[in-house]
Design a protein around this motif. Sequence first.
Motif, PDB file in Angstrom:
ATOM      1  N   THR A 119       0.792  -1.229   0.000  1.00 45.55           N
ATOM      2  CA  THR A 119       0.000   0.000   0.000  1.00 45.55           C
ATOM      3  C   THR A 119       0.828   1.284   0.000  1.00 45.55           C
ATOM      4  O   THR A 119       0.382   2.301  -0.503  1.00 45.55           O
ATOM      5  CB  THR A 119      -0.942   0.049   1.215  1.00 45.55           C
ATOM      6  N   VAL A 120       2.014   1.261   0.578  1.00 46.24           N
ATOM      7  CA  VAL A 120       2.808   2.480   0.753  1.00 46.24           C
ATOM      8  C   VAL A 120       4.047   2.427  -0.132  1.00 46.24           C
ATOM      9  O   VAL A 120       4.848   1.491  -0.029  1.00 46.24           O
ATOM     10  CB  VAL A 120       3.230   2.660   2.231  1.00 46.24           C
ATOM     11  N   TYR A 121       4.190   3.430  -0.982  1.00 53.31           N
ATOM     12  CA  TYR A 121       5.395   3.562  -1.801  1.00 53.31           C
ATOM     13  C   TYR A 121       6.316   4.582  -1.144  1.00 53.31           C
ATOM     14  O   TYR A 121       5.856   5.632  -0.705  1.00 53.31           O
ATOM     15  CB  TYR A 121       5.049   4.059  -3.214  1.00 53.31           C
ATOM     16  N   THR A 122       7.611   4.266  -1.087  1.00 55.70           N
ATOM     17  CA  THR A 122       8.564   5.203  -0.505  1.00 55.70           C
ATOM     18  C   THR A 122       9.868   5.181  -1.295  1.00 55.70           C
ATOM     19  O   THR A 122      10.228   4.165  -1.874  1.00 55.70           O
ATOM     20  CB  THR A 122       8.807   4.897   0.991  1.00 55.70           C
ATOM     21  N   ASN A 123      10.540   6.319  -1.303  1.00 55.85           N
ATOM     22  CA  ASN A 123      11.825   6.442  -1.987  1.00 55.85           C
ATOM     23  C   ASN A 123      12.961   6.079  -1.047  1.00 55.85           C
ATOM     24  O   ASN A 123      12.784   6.030   0.173  1.00 55.85           O
ATOM     25  CB  ASN A 123      12.028   7.871  -2.497  1.00 55.85           C
ATOM     26  N   ASP A 124      14.129   5.870  -1.617  1.00 60.67           N
ATOM     27  CA  ASP A 124      15.334   5.590  -0.839  1.00 60.67           C
ATOM     28  C   ASP A 124      16.136   6.875  -0.730  1.00 60.67           C
ATOM     29  O   ASP A 124      16.499   7.473  -1.748  1.00 60.67           O
ATOM     30  CB  ASP A 124      16.179   4.506  -1.515  1.00 60.67           C
ATOM     31  N   GLU A 125      16.407   7.308   0.487  1.00 59.26           N
ATOM     32  CA  GLU A 125      17.138   8.561   0.691  1.00 59.26           C
ATOM     33  C   GLU A 125      18.580   8.487   0.216  1.00 59.26           C
ATOM     34  O   GLU A 125      19.231   9.507   0.038  1.00 59.26           O
ATOM     35  CB  GLU A 125      17.080   8.971   2.163  1.00 59.26           C
ATOM     36  N   GLU A 126      19.092   7.283  -0.035  1.00 59.58           N
ATOM     37  CA  GLU A 126      20.459   7.119  -0.530  1.00 59.58           C
ATOM     38  C   GLU A 126      20.510   6.863  -2.036  1.00 59.58           C
ATOM     39  O   GLU A 126      21.547   6.495  -2.571  1.00 59.58           O
ATOM     40  CB  GLU A 126      21.164   5.974   0.214  1.00 59.58           C
ATOM     41  N   ALA A 127      19.388   7.080  -2.721  1.00 55.40           N
ATOM     42  CA  ALA A 127      19.357   6.906  -4.179  1.00 55.40           C
ATOM     43  C   ALA A 127      20.303   7.902  -4.836  1.00 55.40           C
ATOM     44  O   ALA A 127      20.636   8.947  -4.263  1.00 55.40           O
ATOM     45  CB  ALA A 127      17.935   7.106  -4.688  1.00 55.40           C
ATOM     46  N   ASP A 128      20.740   7.575  -6.043  1.00 57.76           N
ATOM     47  CA  ASP A 128      21.648   8.450  -6.780  1.00 57.76           C
ATOM     48  C   ASP A 128      20.981   9.757  -7.187  1.00 57.76           C
ATOM     49  O   ASP A 128      21.642  10.787  -7.339  1.00 57.76           O
ATOM     50  CB  ASP A 128      22.179   7.735  -8.021  1.00 57.76           C
ATOM     51  N   ALA A 129      19.657   9.721  -7.401  1.00 58.46           N
ATOM     52  CA  ALA A 129      18.911  10.912  -7.811  1.00 58.46           C
ATOM     53  C   ALA A 129      17.419  10.646  -7.615  1.00 58.46           C
ATOM     54  O   ALA A 129      17.019   9.545  -7.236  1.00 58.46           O
ATOM     55  CB  ALA A 129      19.198  11.231  -9.277  1.00 58.46           C
ATOM     56  N   LEU A 130      16.629  11.672  -7.886  1.00 52.34           N
ATOM     57  CA  LEU A 130      15.177  11.545  -7.914  1.00 52.34           C
ATOM     58  C   LEU A 130      14.709  12.005  -9.289  1.00 52.34           C
ATOM     59  O   LEU A 130      15.303  12.905  -9.886  1.00 52.34           O
ATOM     60  CB  LEU A 130      14.516  12.395  -6.830  1.00 52.34           C
ATOM     61  N   ALA A 131      13.637  11.392  -9.790  1.00 49.41           N
ATOM     62  CA  ALA A 131      13.089  11.755 -11.095  1.00 49.41           C
ATOM     63  C   ALA A 131      11.578  11.885 -10.984  1.00 49.41           C
ATOM     64  O   ALA A 131      10.917  11.024 -10.383  1.00 49.41           O
ATOM     65  CB  ALA A 131      13.448  10.700 -12.138  1.00 49.41           C
ATOM     66  N   TRP A 132      11.045  12.971 -11.528  1.00 51.30           N
ATOM     67  CA  TRP A 132       9.602  13.180 -11.509  1.00 51.30           C
ATOM     68  C   TRP A 132       8.918  12.195 -12.442  1.00 51.30           C
ATOM     69  O   TRP A 132       9.388  11.937 -13.547  1.00 51.30           O
ATOM     70  CB  TRP A 132       9.256  14.603 -11.925  1.00 51.30           C
ATOM     71  N   ASN A 133       7.791  11.644 -11.990  1.00 47.48           N
ATOM     72  CA  ASN A 133       7.012  10.707 -12.783  1.00 47.48           C
ATOM     73  C   ASN A 133       5.604  11.279 -12.917  1.00 47.48           C
ATOM     74  O   ASN A 133       4.873  11.343 -11.927  1.00 47.48           O
ATOM     75  CB  ASN A 133       6.993   9.334 -12.097  1.00 47.48           C
ATOM     76  N   ASP A 134       5.225  11.701 -14.126  1.00 49.52           N
ATOM     77  CA  ASP A 134       3.905  12.288 -14.347  1.00 49.52           C
ATOM     78  C   ASP A 134       2.784  11.296 -14.073  1.00 49.52           C
ATOM     79  O   ASP A 134       1.732  11.666 -13.559  1.00 49.52           O
ATOM     80  CB  ASP A 134       3.773  12.817 -15.781  1.00 49.52           C
ATOM     81  N   TYR A 135       3.006  10.027 -14.408  1.00 42.45           N
ATOM     82  CA  TYR A 135       1.970   9.006 -14.213  1.00 42.45           C
ATOM     83  C   TYR A 135       1.599   8.872 -12.741  1.00 42.45           C
ATOM     84  O   TYR A 135       0.431   8.835 -12.385  1.00 42.45           O
ATOM     85  CB  TYR A 135       2.452   7.654 -14.767  1.00 42.45           C
ATOM     86  N   ALA A 136       2.606   8.823 -11.878  1.00 39.31           N
ATOM     87  CA  ALA A 136       2.364   8.675 -10.448  1.00 39.31           C
ATOM     88  C   ALA A 136       2.115  10.012  -9.759  1.00 39.31           C
ATOM     89  O   ALA A 136       1.587  10.057  -8.654  1.00 39.31           O
ATOM     90  CB  ALA A 136       3.553   7.980  -9.791  1.00 39.31           C
ATOM     91  N   GLY A 137       2.545  11.097 -10.400  1.00 41.09           N
ATOM     92  CA  GLY A 137       2.409  12.401  -9.773  1.00 41.09           C
ATOM     93  C   GLY A 137       3.328  12.558  -8.581  1.00 41.09           C
ATOM     94  O   GLY A 137       2.998  13.226  -7.598  1.00 41.09           O
ATOM     95  N   ALA A 138       4.485  11.901  -8.648  1.00 41.04           N
ATOM     96  CA  ALA A 138       5.441  11.933  -7.543  1.00 41.04           C
ATOM     97  C   ALA A 138       6.836  11.640  -8.076  1.00 41.04           C
ATOM     98  O   ALA A 138       6.995  11.242  -9.228  1.00 41.04           O
ATOM     99  CB  ALA A 138       5.053  10.899  -6.491  1.00 41.04           C
ATOM    100  N   GLU A 139       7.831  11.812  -7.206  1.00 37.48           N
ATOM    101  CA  GLU A 139       9.191  11.500  -7.589  1.00 37.48           C
ATOM    102  C   GLU A 139       9.496  10.036  -7.325  1.00 37.48           C
ATOM    103  O   GLU A 139       8.973   9.444  -6.380  1.00 37.48           O
ATOM    104  CB  GLU A 139      10.174  12.362  -6.799  1.00 37.48           C
ATOM    105  N   ASN A 140      10.359   9.477  -8.172  1.00 44.87           N
ATOM    106  CA  ASN A 140      10.871   8.123  -7.984  1.00 44.87           C
ATOM    107  C   ASN A 140      12.350   8.204  -7.653  1.00 44.87           C
ATOM    108  O   ASN A 140      13.043   9.124  -8.097  1.00 44.87           O
ATOM    109  CB  ASN A 140      10.709   7.281  -9.256  1.00 44.87           C
ATOM    110  N   SER A 141      12.845   7.233  -6.920  1.00 40.97           N
ATOM    111  CA  SER A 141      14.284   7.108  -6.710  1.00 40.97           C
ATOM    112  C   SER A 141      14.934   6.658  -8.010  1.00 40.97           C
ATOM    113  O   SER A 141      14.304   5.970  -8.815  1.00 40.97           O
ATOM    114  CB  SER A 141      14.580   6.065  -5.633  1.00 40.97           C
ATOM    115  N   VAL A 142      16.196   7.038  -8.213  1.00 44.15           N
ATOM    116  CA  VAL A 142      16.946   6.625  -9.397  1.00 44.15           C
ATOM    117  C   VAL A 142      18.260   6.013  -8.944  1.00 44.15           C
ATOM    118  O   VAL A 142      18.940   6.560  -8.070  1.00 44.15           O
ATOM    119  CB  VAL A 142      17.227   7.824 -10.325  1.00 44.15           C
ATOM    120  N   ILE A 143      18.597   4.866  -9.534  1.00 49.34           N
ATOM    121  CA  ILE A 143      19.901   4.250  -9.303  1.00 49.34           C
ATOM    122  C   ILE A 143      20.610   4.149 -10.646  1.00 49.34           C
ATOM    123  O   ILE A 143      20.014   3.758 -11.651  1.00 49.34           O
ATOM    124  CB  ILE A 143      19.788   2.877  -8.615  1.00 49.34           C
ATOM    125  N   THR A 144      21.872   4.533 -10.654  1.00 47.63           N
ATOM    126  CA  THR A 144      22.690   4.461 -11.860  1.00 47.63           C
ATOM    127  C   THR A 144      23.825   3.477 -11.623  1.00 47.63           C
ATOM    128  O   THR A 144      24.548   3.590 -10.636  1.00 47.63           O
ATOM    129  CB  THR A 144      23.266   5.853 -12.205  1.00 47.63           C
TER     130      THR A 144
END
Length: 100
Positions: A74-99
Motif C-alpha cells: 500500500t505504501v510507496y517510498t523512496n530511498d534517501e540514498e538513491a543516486d537521484a530523484l526523477a519526476w514521474n507524471d503518471y504517479a504524480g510523484a518523484e521516484n528514486s533513481v539508481i545508476t
Amino acid sequence: MSIKKQYLKSKPICKVTFAITPEDDASQVSVVGSFNKWNAEANPLKKLKNGTFKGTIDLEKDNSYEFKYLIDETVYTNDEEADALAWNDYAGAENSVITV
C-alpha cells in the motif's frame, strides 16, 4: 535505507543490494521499478530478525533505473540514498533513481 553496488568483472552486471527498515512493523516489502516493470511480486525483500528488509538484484551496467519500495502492498517510498530523484507524471510523484 541503504544501497550497495558490487560490479562483476566477468559480466556487465552490477549486484545491487537494497535494504530498508520501515518505521512501522511491516510484514512485506518489495522493490519495484523500471527494471522489473513495477511488478510487486518480482523482487520481494527478505525480512531479517532486526526488522530490516534486504535483497539483491542483478542490474545491467551503464543504465539508470527508477524504483521505489512498496511496503505492505500500500505504501510507496523512496530511498534517501538513491543516486537521484526523477519526476514521474503518471504517479504524480518523484521516484528514486539508481545508476549502475
